[in-house]
Design a protein around this motif. Structure first.
Motif, PDB file in Angstrom:
ATOM      1  N   PRO A 293      -0.241  12.073  19.458  1.00  0.00           N
ATOM      2  CA  PRO A 293       0.539  12.264  18.236  1.00  0.00           C
ATOM      3  C   PRO A 293      -0.131  13.258  17.296  1.00  0.00           C
ATOM      4  CG  PRO A 293      -0.718  10.243  18.077  1.00  0.00           C
ATOM      5  CD  PRO A 293      -0.928  10.771  19.477  1.00  0.00           C
ATOM      6  N   PRO A 294       0.609  13.770  16.312  1.00  0.00           N
ATOM      7  CA  PRO A 294      -0.023  14.621  15.292  1.00  0.00           C
ATOM      8  C   PRO A 294      -1.198  13.887  14.649  1.00  0.00           C
ATOM      9  CG  PRO A 294       2.361  14.654  15.052  1.00  0.00           C
ATOM     10  CD  PRO A 294       2.053  13.588  16.054  1.00  0.00           C
ATOM     11  N   TYR A 295      -2.304  14.585  14.462  1.00  0.00           N
ATOM     12  CA  TYR A 295      -3.462  13.991  13.814  1.00  0.00           C
ATOM     13  C   TYR A 295      -3.245  13.998  12.305  1.00  0.00           C
ATOM     14  CZ  TYR A 295      -5.870  14.555  18.315  1.00  0.00           C
ATOM     15  OH  TYR A 295      -6.239  14.502  19.635  1.00  0.00           O
ATOM     16  N   ASN A 296      -4.119  13.327  11.619  1.00  0.00           N
ATOM     17  CA  ASN A 296      -3.937  13.139  10.181  1.00  0.00           C
ATOM     18  C   ASN A 296      -4.472  14.324   9.387  1.00  0.00           C
ATOM     19  OD1 ASN A 296      -3.350  11.997   7.749  1.00  0.00           O
ATOM     20  ND2 ASN A 296      -5.131  10.668   7.698  1.00  0.00           N
ATOM     21  N   TYR A 297      -3.900  15.517   9.620  1.00  0.00           N
ATOM     22  CA  TYR A 297      -4.258  16.691   8.836  1.00  0.00           C
ATOM     23  C   TYR A 297      -3.153  16.947   7.811  1.00  0.00           C
ATOM     24  CZ  TYR A 297      -7.570  17.466  12.630  1.00  0.00           C
ATOM     25  OH  TYR A 297      -8.570  17.318  13.561  1.00  0.00           O
ATOM     26  N   GLU A 298      -3.169  16.173   6.750  1.00  0.00           N
ATOM     27  CA  GLU A 298      -2.144  16.246   5.719  1.00  0.00           C
ATOM     28  C   GLU A 298      -0.748  16.196   6.348  1.00  0.00           C
ATOM     29  OE1 GLU A 298      -1.685  19.753   3.265  1.00  0.00           O
ATOM     30  OE2 GLU A 298      -1.942  18.560   1.476  1.00  0.00           O
ATOM     31  N   PHE A 299      -0.610  15.270   7.286  1.00  0.00           N
ATOM     32  CA  PHE A 299       0.640  15.139   8.034  1.00  0.00           C
ATOM     33  C   PHE A 299       1.762  14.537   7.190  1.00  0.00           C
ATOM     34  CE2 PHE A 299       3.237  11.994  10.266  1.00  0.00           C
ATOM     35  CZ  PHE A 299       4.014  12.848  11.035  1.00  0.00           C
ATOM     36  N   ILE A 300       1.425  13.476   6.427  1.00  0.00           N
ATOM     37  CA  ILE A 300       2.452  12.725   5.727  1.00  0.00           C
ATOM     38  C   ILE A 300       3.156  13.596   4.691  1.00  0.00           C
ATOM     39  CG2 ILE A 300       2.910  10.703   4.305  1.00  0.00           C
ATOM     40  CD1 ILE A 300       2.070  10.101   7.185  1.00  0.00           C
TER      41      ILE A 300
ATOM     42  N   ASN B 103      -6.742  11.094  19.349  1.00  0.00           N
ATOM     43  CA  ASN B 103      -6.882  11.330  17.923  1.00  0.00           C
ATOM     44  C   ASN B 103      -8.249  11.929  17.647  1.00  0.00           C
ATOM     45  OD1 ASN B 103      -6.354  10.514  14.774  1.00  0.00           O
ATOM     46  ND2 ASN B 103      -4.500  10.317  16.025  1.00  0.00           N
ATOM     47  N   SER B 104      -8.447  12.327  16.397  1.00  0.00           N
ATOM     48  CA  SER B 104      -9.728  12.926  16.028  1.00  0.00           C
ATOM     49  C   SER B 104     -10.778  11.831  15.885  1.00  0.00           C
ATOM     50  CB  SER B 104      -9.597  13.688  14.702  1.00  0.00           C
ATOM     51  OG  SER B 104      -9.488  12.783  13.619  1.00  0.00           O
ATOM     52  N   THR B 105     -12.035  12.222  15.972  1.00  0.00           N
ATOM     53  CA  THR B 105     -13.114  11.250  15.828  1.00  0.00           C
ATOM     54  C   THR B 105     -13.119  10.621  14.442  1.00  0.00           C
ATOM     55  OG1 THR B 105     -14.607  13.063  15.233  1.00  0.00           O
ATOM     56  CG2 THR B 105     -14.551  12.400  17.541  1.00  0.00           C
ATOM     57  N   ARG B 106     -12.568  11.337  13.469  1.00  0.00           N
ATOM     58  CA  ARG B 106     -12.570  10.836  12.096  1.00  0.00           C
ATOM     59  C   ARG B 106     -11.503   9.776  11.858  1.00  0.00           C
ATOM     60  NH1 ARG B 106     -10.041  12.029   7.313  1.00  0.00           N
ATOM     61  NH2 ARG B 106      -8.783  13.665   8.264  1.00  0.00           N
ATOM     62  N   THR B 107     -10.396   9.853  12.570  1.00  0.00           N
ATOM     63  CA  THR B 107      -9.276   8.971  12.248  1.00  0.00           C
ATOM     64  C   THR B 107      -8.854   8.052  13.388  1.00  0.00           C
ATOM     65  OG1 THR B 107      -7.698  10.724  12.850  1.00  0.00           O
ATOM     66  CG2 THR B 107      -8.328  10.547  10.529  1.00  0.00           C
ATOM     67  N   VAL B 108      -9.550   8.097  14.523  1.00  0.00           N
ATOM     68  CA  VAL B 108      -9.145   7.245  15.641  1.00  0.00           C
ATOM     69  C   VAL B 108      -9.216   5.763  15.277  1.00  0.00           C
ATOM     70  CG1 VAL B 108     -11.456   7.161  16.687  1.00  0.00           C
ATOM     71  CG2 VAL B 108      -9.412   6.856  18.116  1.00  0.00           C
ATOM     72  N   ALA B 109     -10.148   5.398  14.402  1.00  0.00           N
ATOM     73  CA  ALA B 109     -10.264   3.989  13.991  1.00  0.00           C
ATOM     74  C   ALA B 109      -8.991   3.512  13.295  1.00  0.00           C
ATOM     75  CB  ALA B 109     -11.459   3.802  13.064  1.00  0.00           C
ATOM     76  N   HIS B 110      -8.370   4.408  12.513  1.00  0.00           N
ATOM     77  CA  HIS B 110      -7.147   4.028  11.795  1.00  0.00           C
ATOM     78  C   HIS B 110      -5.979   3.857  12.765  1.00  0.00           C
ATOM     79  CE1 HIS B 110      -9.488   4.887   8.287  1.00  0.00           C
ATOM     80  NE2 HIS B 110      -9.661   6.130   8.666  1.00  0.00           N
ATOM     81  N   VAL B 111      -5.958   4.664  13.829  1.00  0.00           N
ATOM     82  CA  VAL B 111      -4.935   4.498  14.857  1.00  0.00           C
ATOM     83  C   VAL B 111      -5.115   3.159  15.552  1.00  0.00           C
ATOM     84  CG1 VAL B 111      -4.032   5.427  17.022  1.00  0.00           C
ATOM     85  CG2 VAL B 111      -4.737   6.982  15.198  1.00  0.00           C
ATOM     86  N   GLN B 112      -6.344   2.833  15.888  1.00  0.00           N
ATOM     87  CA  GLN B 112      -6.617   1.559  16.554  1.00  0.00           C
ATOM     88  C   GLN B 112      -6.187   0.389  15.678  1.00  0.00           C
ATOM     89  OE1 GLN B 112     -10.441   0.930  18.570  1.00  0.00           O
ATOM     90  NE2 GLN B 112     -10.590  -1.037  17.533  1.00  0.00           N
ATOM     91  N   VAL B 113      -6.535   0.440  14.407  1.00  0.00           N
ATOM     92  CA  VAL B 113      -6.162  -0.645  13.491  1.00  0.00           C
ATOM     93  C   VAL B 113      -4.647  -0.767  13.386  1.00  0.00           C
ATOM     94  CG1 VAL B 113      -6.179  -1.334  11.062  1.00  0.00           C
ATOM     95  CG2 VAL B 113      -8.298  -0.621  12.164  1.00  0.00           C
ATOM     96  N   ALA B 114      -3.952   0.368  13.294  1.00  0.00           N
ATOM     97  CA  ALA B 114      -2.489   0.350  13.185  1.00  0.00           C
ATOM     98  C   ALA B 114      -1.853  -0.312  14.400  1.00  0.00           C
ATOM     99  CB  ALA B 114      -1.965   1.776  13.015  1.00  0.00           C
ATOM    100  N   LEU B 115      -2.344   0.035  15.598  1.00  0.00           N
ATOM    101  CA  LEU B 115      -1.767  -0.546  16.806  1.00  0.00           C
ATOM    102  C   LEU B 115      -2.149  -2.011  16.984  1.00  0.00           C
ATOM    103  CD1 LEU B 115      -1.169   2.495  17.316  1.00  0.00           C
ATOM    104  CD2 LEU B 115      -1.428   1.993  19.759  1.00  0.00           C
TER     105      LEU B 115
END
Length: 302
Positions: free
Chosen positions: A33-40, A117-129
């Protein structure tokens, strides 16, 4: 089994397209998926990607194939900056949970889900899932062939400002060289145990035997890059060899197995699945990318 969806690419937002699929339908998911680079807050389509890439085409930015856009990259690190950073993360995490909730429904018990995902935000993806019901299993390290430092070189920064003794800060930077990408591995809960889940749903296990007889580790490296295809204009194409390895390890290669990619991009997951004779479903929001996917799939022999 409903065969209407098999070996097709659905055009639309995966949060809506996933609702069209039956419960307990797919055996595995591999997606980028798109990474969290000011995506929202932005429509993540080809027009938006091209707009961001234009911003760095004639700049000093070292990485020109990735869409620029993170307003969080610079600026004064004051309270407002950190507040915006946190809000961005929460929004991204909530967005991931939105599509993951529907993905959870369509996955069979024991289905494995892999999310880049990026190393910086993969934790947030894991938590979301995890919030929607998936169980975290691992983080795979995809080690790329090279990496580029993207932070501040403090010695050069101080030299530009005219500071004396700037050489004292030789070797001091604001980040490490980024050389690997994270792949979050999750699983829909089993039905009682691995054996029962395997016999009823054909899911739950990883294929661990390597070509050299060794046991597969969670670090993937020495992956060769593909030669670029003139018609494939997607900016972040994953190597086909990488997706072949992931399909081989995590997608059951048995009759009735289905792999899904809700962010199909240029279709590398689907191409790898077709090469193995595995049924696939792709979802892609950008219509122009579907033409690329279909062309790539047509080049794979049945």
């Amino acid at each position: 089994m409903n065969k209407d969806f098999l070996n097709t690419i659905m055009n639309g937002d995966c949060r809506e397209e996933l609702k069209k699929l039956p419960d307990n339908y797919v055996s595995a998911c591999l997606t980028d998926p798109p990474y969290n680079y000011e995506f929202i807050g932005h429509k993540w389509d080809d027009g938006e990607i091209q707009r961001r890439m234009e911003r760095v085409k004639d700049s000093n930015t070292l990485v020109k194939n990735i869409p620029y856009g993170s307003g969080l990259a610079g600026g004064i690190r004051n309270k407002s900056w950190y507040k915006k950073n946190r809000e961005n993360i929460v929004d991204y995490e909530n967005w991931c949970a939105d599509w993951a909730a529907e993905l959870f429904r369509v996955c069979k018990p024991g289905a494995t889900v892999l999310v880049f995902n990026s190393t910086r935000t993969v934790a947030h993806v894991q938590v979301a899932l995890e919030k929607v019901g998936f169980y975290a299993r691992d983080i795979i390290v995809y080690r790329r062939t090279s990496g580029i430092p993207k932070g501040i070189n403090m010695q050069k920064k101080l030299e530009q400002k005219g500071y004396q003794d700037s050489e004292k800060f030789k070797g001091w930077h604001s980040c490490l060289r980024s050389e690997w990408e994270a792949i979050c591995v999750l699983q829909k809960p089993l039905k009682n145990n691995y054996t029962e889940t395997l016999l009823e749903f054909g899911t739950g296990l990883f294929y661990t035997e390597m070509d050299n007889g060794g046991f597969q580790s969670n670090i993937l490296e020495n992956i060769k890059r593909d030669k670029s295809q003139d018609y494939n204009v997607h900016c972040t194409v994953k190597p086909l060899e990488l997706m072949r390895r992931l399909v081989e390890i995590f997608v059951p290669r048995i009759k009735g197995s289905i792999v899904i990619d809700p962010f199909a991009g240029s279709g590398t997951t689907l191409v790898a699945a077709k090469e193995y004779g595995i049924d696939y479903i792709g979802i892609e929001i950008e219509p122009s990318y579907i033409e690329i996917i279909e062309r790539r799939l047509s080049e794979v022999s049945d």
